[in-house]
Enzyme design. Structure first.
Site, mmCIF file in Angstrom:
data_model
loop_
_atom_site.group_PDB
_atom_site.id
_atom_site.type_symbol
_atom_site.label_atom_id
_atom_site.label_comp_id
_atom_site.label_asym_id
_atom_site.label_seq_id
_atom_site.Cartn_x
_atom_site.Cartn_y
_atom_site.Cartn_z
ATOM 1 N N ASN A 80 0.808 -1.227 0.000
ATOM 2 C CA ASN A 80 0.000 0.000 0.000
ATOM 3 C C ASN A 80 0.839 1.273 0.000
ATOM 4 O OD1 ASN A 80 -1.565 -2.081 2.171
ATOM 5 N ND2 ASN A 80 -2.625 -1.445 0.295
ATOM 6 N N ILE A 88 1.083 6.856 0.250
ATOM 7 C CA ILE A 88 0.462 5.839 1.095
ATOM 8 C C ILE A 88 -1.013 5.712 0.735
ATOM 9 C CG2 ILE A 88 -0.050 5.145 3.460
ATOM 10 C CD1 ILE A 88 2.234 6.971 4.334
ATOM 11 N N CYS A 89 -1.457 4.476 0.555
ATOM 12 C CA CYS A 89 -2.877 4.249 0.311
ATOM 13 C C CYS A 89 -3.520 3.840 1.626
ATOM 14 C CB CYS A 89 -3.059 3.156 -0.744
ATOM 15 S SG CYS A 89 -4.784 2.793 -1.064
ATOM 16 N N LEU A 90 -4.138 4.800 2.257
ATOM 17 C CA LEU A 90 -4.747 4.536 3.564
ATOM 18 C C LEU A 90 -6.044 5.322 3.599
ATOM 19 C CD1 LEU A 90 -4.367 3.201 6.308
ATOM 20 C CD2 LEU A 90 -3.091 5.183 7.049
#
Lengths: 155, 403
Positions: A80, A88-90
């Site tokens: 991620n 960041i994939c959050l």
């Protein structure tokens, strides 16, 4: 201006709690309170556990109504996290943001993300494919290698 | 003076003229009462008001003649001109100022109660107008020059200072044994020779440069000291009621009261007491901050005596804890702080992290500031803490709950 007041509060809190949470070290830019640097320790029992990762945090003016922009400065092999840009994939940094989060809790969320990679929404497709194909050993060795290369504490 | 008093008291009520005629019988030198503090302060305020008007007029005249840019550049000079004009035309010409006239007080020189001589009055005008301006100007110039010097030899400042200290060291040694120090260092030798040629001017120049360099750093403390001085002076005024302005104290000019004597003349001793208490505290604080640490450290140097060193180390630890401000409460402070933060945590808004302003509850029961939660609901209609859906009309301002 509300953002500045709140960031000052967070700064004070960080100063007060310094040393309590050894996993997260939040540092504010000397001249610009909208720029922060965080050093987070990789969580234990993960390939990242020996590394210290640097995050660059860019706080927008409308904070806390909009989330801060967080990215990895240290290279990291994680499904991620974009391998080149450190993006960041959050969800809480995108759509699920709530103003009740603080910079400190965002860092905690990033640490939690390191411990629980989400292979279904990968930014690093190679890493995501390794996990999705069930090659946990491959993923672990790759992540460990990059942790030792880029984030080792004893360098 | 006596005739003036007579005419004045004639125009006043019968009882006062009686008093003054009684005095006339006793001795012909009539003493006016010294002016009380309220009159002096009122006069000073009135004067300040008129000085402000004169300054404004000067500024306007200057602006119309020379344009706004020059007027802004010479703003302070215009202020000075206004002050000088006002005080020269009143005090300088031997007249009462407008404020003094308003309050029926007259300047006299010293105890005998005679009118001030022109020289004394000029001195007073100088003290009141030009001196502060000059001091401000000189200190500003010294500060800028010192900063320039500091930036000029920015990185080698330490080296020069160490050099000068070394030179002084060798110079001191030289006085005791002239032969040996000369052979220590050829570079130092040269400098020492130069110093021998013109020791006094060199030393003066060096001291001047050092003072200039240090001026920007010590300027704040000098200002602080001045404030304290002014406050001390005010305290003295409240106690003895003689000189309201420092310039008047320096010039030795007092006030007498020539108006109709009234029964109630409030004194300001109480205010003086308060000021005294405040100054005592400030001095005590200053002492604990600067003097005691040095004493403690010097005590710690003397580690030979165990009891003394114990006291010293205790002092150090106490002062290191929080800038020397809270000494005796050392161990109890952290627990206090904890209790405080616990108490305020419940009344803090989790969005701005400050005490809540206009506490507002969502239907799910979470409480925020009105502004914080309303702004967030514009962004996204859900509770920031539990994500329960919230719409604007559902927000309730809870003014009448104490929590």
């Amino acid at each position: 201006m509300a953002s500045r007041a709140r960031l000052f509060k967070e700064y004070k809190e960080v100063q007060r709690d310094r040393g309590q949470d050894s996993d997260i070290q939040l540092l504010c830019d000397e001249t610009n309170i909208y720029r922060w640097t965080a050093l987070i320790k990789g969580p234990t029992d993960t390939p990242y556990q020996e590394g210290v990762f640097q995050l660059a945090i860019n706080v927008p003016e409308q904070y806390p109504l909009v989330p801060p922009q967080v990215r990895f400065v240290t290279k990291i092999f994680h499904p991620n996290v974009h391998f080149k840009t450190g993006e960041i994939c959050l969800d809480i940094l995108k759509t699920a943001w709530s103003p009740a989060w603080t910079l400190q809790s965002v860092c905690r969320a990033v640490i939690a993300l390191l411990a629980h990679p989400e292979a279904d929404s990968p930014l690093n497709c190679d890493c995501g494919n390794l996990l999705r194909s069930g090659d946990h050993r491959g993923y672990k060795s790759m992540a460990l290698m990059y942790t030792r290369l880029a984030a080792a504490t004893n360098v | 003076m006596a005739s003036e008093e007579g005419s004045r008291s004639d125009s006043q009520g019968a009882d006062t003229s009686d008093v003054s005629s009684n005095r006339h019988d006793e001795d012909l030198v009539v003493q006016f009462a010294a002016a009380a503090q309220p009159e002096m302060m009122r006069a000073a305020e009135k004067d300040e008001h008129y000085v402000g008007q004169v300054c404004e007029a000067c500024y306007d005249a200057f602006r119309h003649t020379f344009g706004t840019r020059l007027a802004v550049a010479y703003q302070n000079e215009m202020k000075l001109a206004g002050r000088v004009l006002y005080y020269l035309l009143t005090t300088g010409a031997g007249l009462q100022t407008l404020g003094e006239e308003y309050c029926d007080i007259v300047q006299v020189a010293g105890v005998p109660g005679l009118p001030a001589t022109p020289a004394r009055r000029t001195l007073l005008v100088f003290y009141q107008t030009v001196l502060p301006y000059l001091a401000e100007r000189l200190s500003a110039r010294a500060a800028s020059r010192g900063m320039y010097l500091g930036s000029e030899d920015g990185e080698d400042e330490t080296s020069t200072s160490s050099q000068t200290s070394r030179v002084e060291e060798t110079f001191g040694r030289e006085e005791t044994s002239s032969g040996s120090s000369g052979s220590v260092d050829p570079g130092n030798n040269m400098e020492i020779r130069q110093r021998r040629r013109a020791p006094l001017t060199w030393r003066l120049r060096q001291a001047w440069m050092a003072a200039l360099r240090r001026w920007p750093q010590i300027l704040p403390s000098v200002r602080e000291g001045l404030v304290l001085l002014v406050r001390t002076h005010l305290m003295l005024f409240y106690f003895e009621g003689l000189y309201y302005h420092m310039g008047k104290r320096a010039a030795g000019i007092r006030y007498i009261f020539t108006g109709r004597p009234s029964q109630q003349r409030p004194r300001y001793q109480m205010l003086g007491m308060f000021l005294l208490i405040q100054l005592t505290f400030v001095c005590g604080h200053w002492l604990t901050r600067t003097v005691f640490p040095s004493i403690a450290s010097s005590m710690r140097l003397r580690e030979t005596n165990p009891s003394l060193s114990a006291v010293g180390s205790q002092g150090i630890a106490v002062i290191d804890e929080d800038g020397g401000k809270v000494e005796e409460k050392g161990p109890s402070r952290p627990s206090n702080m904890w209790a405080e933060s616990e108490a305020t945590a419940s009344s803090k808004c989790p969005l701005c992290l400050s005490p809540r302003q206009h506490p507002t509850a969502t239907p799910c029961g979470h409480v925020f500031c009105w502004n914080c939660v309303a702004e967030w609901c514009n962004e996204k209609p859900e509770c920031p803490l539990c994500r329960a859906p919230v719409s604007h009309p559902e927000l309730v301002c809870v003014y009448h709950a104490d929590f």
